[in-house]
Structures are given as structure tokens and as C-alpha cells.
Design a protein around this motif. Structure first.
Motif, PDB file in Angstrom:
ATOM      1  N   LEU A  87      -9.993 -16.951 -35.184  1.00 51.88           N
ATOM      2  CA  LEU A  87      -8.463 -18.019 -36.206  1.00 51.88           C
ATOM      3  C   LEU A  87      -7.487 -16.791 -36.916  1.00 51.88           C
ATOM      4  CD1 LEU A  87      -8.582 -22.047 -36.245  1.00 51.88           C
ATOM      5  CD2 LEU A  87      -8.442 -20.337 -33.983  1.00 51.88           C
ATOM      6  N   LYS A 112     -14.373 -30.459 -35.545  1.00 49.30           N
ATOM      7  CA  LYS A 112     -15.296 -30.685 -34.698  1.00 49.30           C
ATOM      8  C   LYS A 112     -15.957 -32.264 -34.608  1.00 49.30           C
ATOM      9  CE  LYS A 112     -16.220 -25.877 -33.765  1.00 49.30           C
ATOM     10  NZ  LYS A 112     -17.353 -25.017 -33.986  1.00 49.30           N
ATOM     11  N   VAL A 168      -5.353 -27.085 -38.209  1.00 55.08           N
ATOM     12  CA  VAL A 168      -5.755 -26.701 -37.348  1.00 55.08           C
ATOM     13  C   VAL A 168      -6.057 -28.333 -36.366  1.00 55.08           C
ATOM     14  CG1 VAL A 168      -9.316 -27.133 -36.856  1.00 55.08           C
ATOM     15  CG2 VAL A 168      -8.126 -25.478 -38.562  1.00 55.08           C
ATOM     16  N   ARG A 211      -5.188 -27.992 -32.470  1.00 60.15           N
ATOM     17  CA  ARG A 211      -6.159 -28.755 -31.124  1.00 60.15           C
ATOM     18  C   ARG A 211      -5.287 -30.277 -30.303  1.00 60.15           C
ATOM     19  NH1 ARG A 211     -12.258 -29.280 -32.431  1.00 60.15           N
ATOM     20  NH2 ARG A 211     -12.237 -30.981 -31.239  1.00 60.15           N
ATOM     21  N   ASP A 265     -18.779 -22.378 -36.770  1.00 57.83           N
ATOM     22  CA  ASP A 265     -17.900 -22.177 -37.576  1.00 57.83           C
ATOM     23  C   ASP A 265     -17.464 -21.827 -38.367  1.00 57.83           C
ATOM     24  OD1 ASP A 265     -18.055 -24.990 -37.154  1.00 57.83           O
ATOM     25  OD2 ASP A 265     -19.242 -25.531 -38.667  1.00 57.83           O
ATOM     26  N   THR A 275     -12.318 -22.307 -44.485  1.00 58.30           N
ATOM     27  CA  THR A 275     -10.963 -22.348 -42.870  1.00 58.30           C
ATOM     28  C   THR A 275     -12.050 -22.827 -42.692  1.00 58.30           C
ATOM     29  OG1 THR A 275      -9.810 -20.268 -43.738  1.00 58.30           O
ATOM     30  CG2 THR A 275     -10.292 -21.425 -40.855  1.00 58.30           C
ATOM     31  N   SER A 276     -13.444 -22.508 -42.350  1.00 57.16           N
ATOM     32  CA  SER A 276     -15.172 -22.906 -41.490  1.00 57.16           C
ATOM     33  C   SER A 276     -15.042 -24.550 -41.746  1.00 57.16           C
ATOM     34  CB  SER A 276     -16.338 -21.615 -41.518  1.00 57.16           C
ATOM     35  OG  SER A 276     -17.081 -22.328 -43.071  1.00 57.16           O
ATOM     36  N   ASP A 319     -15.654 -19.020 -35.753  1.00 57.30           N
ATOM     37  CA  ASP A 319     -14.214 -19.559 -35.192  1.00 57.30           C
ATOM     38  C   ASP A 319     -12.969 -19.143 -36.082  1.00 57.30           C
ATOM     39  OD1 ASP A 319     -15.781 -20.588 -32.868  1.00 57.30           O
ATOM     40  OD2 ASP A 319     -16.094 -22.526 -33.680  1.00 57.30           O
ATOM     41  N   ALA A 320     -13.810 -19.566 -37.683  1.00 58.17           N
ATOM     42  CA  ALA A 320     -12.967 -19.262 -38.558  1.00 58.17           C
ATOM     43  C   ALA A 320     -12.556 -17.854 -38.550  1.00 58.17           C
ATOM     44  CB  ALA A 320     -13.030 -19.822 -40.147  1.00 58.17           C
ATOM     45  N   ILE A 342     -12.436 -26.433 -39.766  1.00 60.49           N
ATOM     46  CA  ILE A 342     -12.973 -26.061 -38.704  1.00 60.49           C
ATOM     47  C   ILE A 342     -14.050 -27.430 -38.416  1.00 60.49           C
ATOM     48  CG2 ILE A 342     -14.369 -25.131 -36.868  1.00 60.49           C
ATOM     49  CD1 ILE A 342     -12.072 -22.332 -37.913  1.00 60.49           C
TER      50      ILE A 342
END
Ligand SMILES: [Zn+2]
Ligand SMILES: [Zn+2]
Length: 353
Positions: free
Chosen positions: A303, A158, A182, A186, A296, A150-151, A299-300, A154
Motif C-alpha cells: 500500500l 482484517k 484503510v 476496503r 500484514d 500501517t501493518s 500488505d503495508a 491493516i
């Protein structure tokens, strides 16, 4: 505590051996983790066949993991025995030209757990304490083992600066499905996923694709994407397959002024055809993105913790460590398999979905 552990060691290309090896010894800055689950990644197969990291063999692969902290070095802060954890696999020197610019993946001393140094297809793994992330209480271990992939998605979103209201075409419905999820978060619209497997295309819909295109059923996938984007091509195109044919298609799908995100890994000497004319006059951008690191990972975790991404429909199987080699091969031959996990704590495989 036991002195040796079960591990799957790639000794040379195409030779994987299950054997007893010493449990890693930790220094003051490291922690020892009892591995719970490891998700199989395409990179593992490339390591097994010698296409990747062959200079690092013998090696215990495995990098998408979760586990329980069993021993912490003296300097480890905010961590204790029994913590549910995973670890950012990306390690670098911290002070070179690249590290100081926040580009640690380019560090000359860069290494990844399970890719360049021993990883998690074993009962235990060690990691520097500063790389460790504690899992939220509500997160189960299997989701914890899904933080790493997942990271990476992300990081890619980005890197291309995917913006609200933009159109996105994604080639591939393996990790492509996560790219769709993702992109939707966004604010992208429409999200288009192109692939050849009906089951995976259905998953892409479930994960946020507005349109799916089965590339086996259409004559010209590029034309199909143009049709869905008022004839222009997509604002952003993500290549998540890793072949030259799909890279060339992906670039042709990018509208003038748009961006191609290079995500799928090709062979080191693969070469694509590209018209500089389309880059210069079309002001198209190509961005590469290789791995998620640092924030990242936070963030993962966020989420996954709050259910913005619910990955369980992607989870196909969990197999015992002893079946790793056969599972690597099954993933190559059975296109309906999505995420397969490995655990040293089970003795027979379980079907998840
Ligand atoms: Zn991976
Ligand atoms: Zn460095």
C-alpha cells in the motif's frame, strides 16, 4: 567497525539516559542493521513512564524503523550488506499452541523488538533474518519507518473483516487517520472520524473520511453517528483513542449485528461498563487487535509502495536521537504534532510539515 554506539536507554521509569553501549553482536541467524529513522509511538512514552514493559528495564525502546543492513549472519538468505530494510518486530517460538494456529501474539515466548527487547533508538539494532523485509527501491527510509504502524491498521481491518459498502465510525484521529485510509480502500462508505483536534480532523478528510465530527462541538457524538447511519449506528466502529469514555461511546455507536474493533490501548486495570443485553440481543461483536505481523507487513509495504496510502502529510518533525526525551514530552503536550521521527544521523531537528 565501531564497537560501541549511541543509544537512548530507559534505565528506570522516567529516567532516559543517552549513553555509549556495545554494538549488538549477531549470531548466524541474525542481521545487524544501521538504523536510519525511528517513528515515535505512544507505546514509547508508556515505556518511558514505566506504564508498559517496566519489568524489561533497562531497555532501548524504538520499534517503527528503517535502516541499512550492515552485517548478515551465515544463515541469512536473500539479504546482503547495503540492503534497505525494516523488520517485523513480532517474535515468537513458532511451535506452541498459539503459534501453530497463526496467533503468535499470544505465544508465551512472544516478544517485540523495542518493547520487550532492545530496539532502534540507537545507531544499530539486531534482528532475526527471517523477520527482515527489504524495502522497495522506490521507497524512502522515512516511509519505511512507517510500515509498522500501517501493518497494525491493516491487521485490525482484517480482524474485524471490514467489508465493502459498510459504514465505519473511527474514534481518534492519530492512527485513526490511517484507519480511515484503510477503511476506504476496503470499500467502506461512509467513513466517519470523530476527534477533537481540527488539524487532525482535516487530515482525516484528506485520508478518506467522508464525515468528520469534532467531539468538542457536539453534545452527543453517539447521536451524530446515528444521524449519519439512518439511525442505526455504524456497521463497524474502531476505538483508536484508548480511554474508557471513548470505549463506552464506541460500543454505543455499533448498530445491532455490528462490530466494535478494540484498538486503542487502555491501562491494564481500566474497566468499561457494557450491557451484556446489547451483546446478546443485539448480536454485537467485539474484536481485539494488537499488532500487525507476518503478511500484514507485506500488505503495508504494498500500500505504501504504490501510493495507496501517502502518509507524508502526517510527518511533522525529525529530531536527533539526543532530543528523544523532549520529543516524547512534546508529543504529549502539542496536539498538533502527528508523526515525529528520530535519527542518530542528524544533529538538529527538521520540520517536515
Ligand atoms: Zn508502535
Ligand atoms: Zn509460540
Amino acid at each position: 567497525m565501531q564497537k560501541t554506539m549511541k543509544a537512548a536507554v530507559v534505565e528506570k521509569p522516567n529516567v532516559m539516559v543517552m549513553k555509549e553501549v556495545p554494538v549488538p553482536e549477531i549470531n548466524d541467524d541474525e542481521v545487524l542493521i544501521k538504523v536510519k529513522f525511528t517513528g515515535i509511538c505512544g507505546t514509547d512514552y508508556s515505556i518511558f513512564t514505566g506504564k508498559y514493559s517496566s519489568d524489561k528495564l533497562p531497555l532501548i525502546p524504538g520499534h517503527e524503523f528503517s535502516g541499512t543492513l550492515v552485517k548478515a549472519g551465515k544463515n541469512a538468505r536473500n539479504l546482503k550488506e547495503g540492503d534497505k530494510v525494516t523488520a517485523d518486530i513480532n517474535m515468537s517460538c513458532g511451535h506452541c499452541f498459539y503459534c501453530r494456529r497463526g496467533q503468535k501474539l499470544m505465544c508465551p515466548e512472544f516478544s517485540q523488538l523495542g518493547i520487550h527487547i532492545n530496539g532502534t533508538y540507537a545507531e544499530y539494532v539486531k534482528a532475526p533474518w527471517g523477520q527482515v523485509h527489504r524495502l522497495p527501491d522506490s521507497m524512502d527510509f522515512m516511509i519505511g519507518a512507517f510500515i509498522e504502524p500501517t501493518s497494525c491498521i491493516i491487521h485490525s481491518a482484517k480482524a474485524m473483516n471490514l467489508s465493502i459498502g459498510s459504514s465505519v465510525a473511527i474514534l481518534g484521529a492519530g492512527l485513526g487517520v490511517l484507519h480511515a485510509a484503510v477503511a476506504k480502500h476496503r470499500g467502506a462508505a461512509p467513513v466517519i472520524v470523530l476527534a477533537r483536534n481540527p488539524k487532525k480532523l482535516a487530515l482525516a478528510k484528506e485520508f478518506g473520511a467522508d464525515y468528520t465530527i469534532n467531539v468538542k462541538e457536539v453534545k452527543d457524538p453517539v447521536a451524530e453517528v446515528r444521524k449519519l447511519t439512518e439511525g442505526r449506528g455504524a456497521d463497524y466502529v474502531v476505538e483508536s483513542v484508548g480511554t474508557i469514555a471513548t470505549y463506552e461511546q464506541a460500543f454505543s455507536m455499533v448498530r445491532p449485528g455490528g462490530t466494535l474493533a478494540a484498538f486503542g490501548i487502555t491501562a491494564g486495570d481500566d474497566v468499561m461498563r457494557l450491557k451484556p443485553f446489547d451483546v446478546v440481543l443485539g448480536e454485537r461483536t467485539i474484536v481485539g487487535s494488537c499488532a500487525g505481523f507476518g503478511t500484514d507487513w507485506n500488505d503495508a509495504i504494498a500500500l505504501l509502495q504504490y501510493g495507496r496510502i501517502k502518509p507524508k502529510p502526517l510527518f511533522s518533525l525529525v529530531v536527533p536521537l539526543e532530543e528523544l526525551e523532549s520529543a516524547l514530552k512534546e508529543l504529549k503536550t502539542n496536539p498538533n504534532l502527528t508523526k515525529v521521527f528520530v535519527s542518530s544521523e542528524i544533529s538538529k531537528r527538521e520540520v517536515l510539515s
